[in-house]
Scaffold this motif. Structure first.
Motif, mmCIF file in Angstrom:
data_model
loop_
_atom_site.group_PDB
_atom_site.id
_atom_site.type_symbol
_atom_site.label_atom_id
_atom_site.label_comp_id
_atom_site.label_asym_id
_atom_site.label_seq_id
_atom_site.Cartn_x
_atom_site.Cartn_y
_atom_site.Cartn_z
ATOM 1 N N GLN A 21 -1.928 11.383 -0.986
ATOM 2 C CA GLN A 21 -0.884 11.620 -1.979
ATOM 3 C C GLN A 21 0.465 11.856 -1.302
ATOM 4 O O GLN A 21 1.510 11.428 -1.800
ATOM 5 C CB GLN A 21 -1.242 12.834 -2.852
ATOM 6 C CG GLN A 21 -2.492 12.664 -3.698
ATOM 7 C CD GLN A 21 -2.280 11.698 -4.857
ATOM 8 O OE1 GLN A 21 -1.240 11.690 -5.493
ATOM 9 N NE2 GLN A 21 -3.261 10.861 -5.114
ATOM 10 N N MET A 22 0.433 12.530 -0.184
ATOM 11 C CA MET A 22 1.677 12.781 0.558
ATOM 12 C C MET A 22 2.259 11.490 1.109
ATOM 13 O O MET A 22 3.475 11.295 1.120
ATOM 14 C CB MET A 22 1.415 13.783 1.695
ATOM 15 C CG MET A 22 1.257 15.212 1.198
ATOM 16 S SD MET A 22 0.628 16.318 2.480
ATOM 17 C CE MET A 22 1.942 16.258 3.684
ATOM 18 N N LYS A 23 1.391 10.595 1.554
ATOM 19 C CA LYS A 23 1.860 9.301 2.077
ATOM 20 C C LYS A 23 2.538 8.497 0.981
ATOM 21 O O LYS A 23 3.553 7.836 1.192
ATOM 22 C CB LYS A 23 0.672 8.502 2.649
ATOM 23 C CG LYS A 23 0.160 9.055 3.963
ATOM 24 C CD LYS A 23 -1.096 8.308 4.405
ATOM 25 C CE LYS A 23 -1.717 9.014 5.605
ATOM 26 N NZ LYS A 23 -3.054 8.467 5.918
ATOM 27 N N ASP A 24 1.946 8.559 -0.201
ATOM 28 C CA ASP A 24 2.500 7.861 -1.358
ATOM 29 C C ASP A 24 3.885 8.420 -1.699
ATOM 30 O O ASP A 24 4.846 7.677 -1.884
ATOM 31 C CB ASP A 24 1.522 8.059 -2.532
ATOM 32 C CG ASP A 24 1.960 7.341 -3.789
ATOM 33 O OD1 ASP A 24 1.493 6.218 -4.009
ATOM 34 O OD2 ASP A 24 2.776 7.905 -4.545
ATOM 35 N N LEU A 25 3.977 9.745 -1.729
ATOM 36 C CA LEU A 25 5.261 10.367 -2.090
ATOM 37 C C LEU A 25 6.312 10.183 -0.997
ATOM 38 O O LEU A 25 7.506 10.073 -1.293
ATOM 39 C CB LEU A 25 5.058 11.852 -2.407
ATOM 40 C CG LEU A 25 4.587 12.084 -3.851
ATOM 41 C CD1 LEU A 25 4.063 13.492 -4.037
ATOM 42 C CD2 LEU A 25 5.716 11.828 -4.845
ATOM 43 N N LEU A 26 5.876 10.130 0.241
ATOM 44 C CA LEU A 26 6.837 9.903 1.332
ATOM 45 C C LEU A 26 7.480 8.528 1.168
ATOM 46 O O LEU A 26 8.696 8.365 1.348
ATOM 47 C CB LEU A 26 6.141 10.018 2.698
ATOM 48 C CG LEU A 26 7.054 9.912 3.926
ATOM 49 C CD1 LEU A 26 8.103 11.017 3.945
ATOM 50 C CD2 LEU A 26 6.238 9.957 5.222
ATOM 51 N N HIS A 27 6.684 7.568 0.796
ATOM 52 C CA HIS A 27 7.225 6.230 0.561
ATOM 53 C C HIS A 27 8.145 6.228 -0.655
ATOM 54 O O HIS A 27 9.224 5.632 -0.638
ATOM 55 C CB HIS A 27 6.076 5.226 0.364
ATOM 56 C CG HIS A 27 6.536 3.802 0.379
ATOM 57 N ND1 HIS A 27 6.756 3.082 -0.784
ATOM 58 C CD2 HIS A 27 6.836 2.973 1.402
ATOM 59 C CE1 HIS A 27 7.165 1.863 -0.458
ATOM 60 N NE2 HIS A 27 7.222 1.767 0.851
ATOM 61 N N LYS A 53 3.817 1.531 -5.172
ATOM 62 C CA LYS A 53 4.232 0.414 -6.034
ATOM 63 C C LYS A 53 4.860 0.900 -7.332
ATOM 64 O O LYS A 53 5.732 0.241 -7.892
ATOM 65 C CB LYS A 53 3.023 -0.461 -6.356
ATOM 66 C CG LYS A 53 2.559 -1.251 -5.163
ATOM 67 C CD LYS A 53 1.400 -2.144 -5.555
ATOM 68 C CE LYS A 53 0.686 -2.635 -4.295
ATOM 69 N NZ LYS A 53 -0.720 -2.953 -4.567
ATOM 70 N N ALA A 54 4.384 2.040 -7.805
ATOM 71 C CA ALA A 54 4.931 2.551 -9.068
ATOM 72 C C ALA A 54 6.419 2.855 -8.914
ATOM 73 O O ALA A 54 7.230 2.493 -9.765
ATOM 74 C CB ALA A 54 4.168 3.799 -9.496
ATOM 75 N N TYR A 61 7.890 10.977 -12.892
ATOM 76 C CA TYR A 61 6.839 10.439 -12.024
ATOM 77 C C TYR A 61 6.658 11.354 -10.811
ATOM 78 O O TYR A 61 5.534 11.673 -10.411
ATOM 79 C CB TYR A 61 7.217 9.013 -11.591
ATOM 80 C CG TYR A 61 6.202 8.408 -10.663
ATOM 81 C CD1 TYR A 61 5.012 7.871 -11.162
ATOM 82 C CD2 TYR A 61 6.407 8.396 -9.291
ATOM 83 C CE1 TYR A 61 4.064 7.340 -10.306
ATOM 84 C CE2 TYR A 61 5.468 7.869 -8.435
ATOM 85 C CZ TYR A 61 4.300 7.346 -8.944
ATOM 86 O OH TYR A 61 3.362 6.829 -8.092
ATOM 87 N N GLU A 62 7.776 11.769 -10.246
ATOM 88 C CA GLU A 62 7.705 12.660 -9.080
ATOM 89 C C GLU A 62 7.128 14.026 -9.460
ATOM 90 O O GLU A 62 6.367 14.622 -8.698
ATOM 91 C CB GLU A 62 9.101 12.860 -8.494
ATOM 92 C CG GLU A 62 9.672 11.612 -7.895
ATOM 93 C CD GLU A 62 10.940 11.936 -7.152
ATOM 94 O OE1 GLU A 62 11.981 12.098 -7.804
ATOM 95 O OE2 GLU A 62 10.883 12.051 -5.922
ATOM 96 N N MET A 63 7.528 14.525 -10.623
ATOM 97 C CA MET A 63 6.999 15.813 -11.069
ATOM 98 C C MET A 63 5.476 15.758 -11.186
ATOM 99 O O MET A 63 4.771 16.697 -10.805
ATOM 100 C CB MET A 63 7.635 16.206 -12.415
ATOM 101 C CG MET A 63 9.031 16.798 -12.257
ATOM 102 S SD MET A 63 10.111 16.541 -13.698
ATOM 103 C CE MET A 63 9.212 17.379 -14.964
#
Ligand SMILES: [Fe+2]
Length: 177
Positions: free
Chosen positions: A11-17, A73-74, A111-113
């Protein structure tokens, strides 16, 4: 490492991107804003977003892992759509363009929240209060930005909601749907 710890990392990798993309996108979004207050919120959030990238990197450090990003992608889609809307609104009134921009950015913030809210719950479960604190700080910034966007858009909504009493001008045809 437990399956949940692995999930946290994922999940962190996704948010970092996602955040990395936003650092690139926010200057363009801020540039497209007409109302100075809206522009101000977006510029401020660009700075916060850079801090959020650092926080995520700190999170990887806390877990003894290398900071890695995995394509989100989102967020790519949300940013693409925001940019399309900016193009479409170039011919439109400033107030309409700004409201469209707010709609796009609020989608991004929500989305970030969702992302940080989930991550925080996971971090609580794996018993890592330092991570919980990092995610809480970022979550609070995203929530505040969302609220500020609502505040700055309120007068714009009223403006856009006014009837054009003096229009249509003479000779202009009214379009009927
Ligand atoms: Fe963010």
């Amino acid at each position: 490492m437990s399956a949940l710890q692995e999930l946290v990392l994922d999940q962190m990798k996704d948010l970092l991107h996602a955040e990395g993309q936003l650092v690139k996108a926010f200057p363009k979004l801020a540039k497209a804003a007409h109302h100075p207050k809206l522009k101000g919120v977006l510029i401020k959030h660009l700075e916060e977003t850079k801090g959020q990238v650092d926080r995520l990197k700190k999170g990887f450090e806390l877990l003894g892992e290398k900071a890695k990003a995995k394509p989100c992608k989102a967020m790519q889609g949300l940013i693409e759509e925001a940019q399309e809307h900016i193009e479409e609104c170039k011919e439109k009134e400033d107030v309409v363009a700004d409201l469209t921009l707010v709609a796009s950015v609020q989608r991004v913030e929500h989305y970030e929240m969702a992302g940080y809210g989930t991550l925080r719950t996971m971090a609580e479960k794996i018993g890592n209060p330092k991570l919980v604190k990092l995610f809480s700080q970022t979550l609070a910034e995203e929530e505040k930005t969302d609220k500020l966007l609502t505040v700055v858009s309120t007068p714009l909504l009223d403006e856009a909601n006014q009837d054009y009493e003096e229009e249509p001008e003479q000779g202009e045809e009214e379009s009927d749907e």
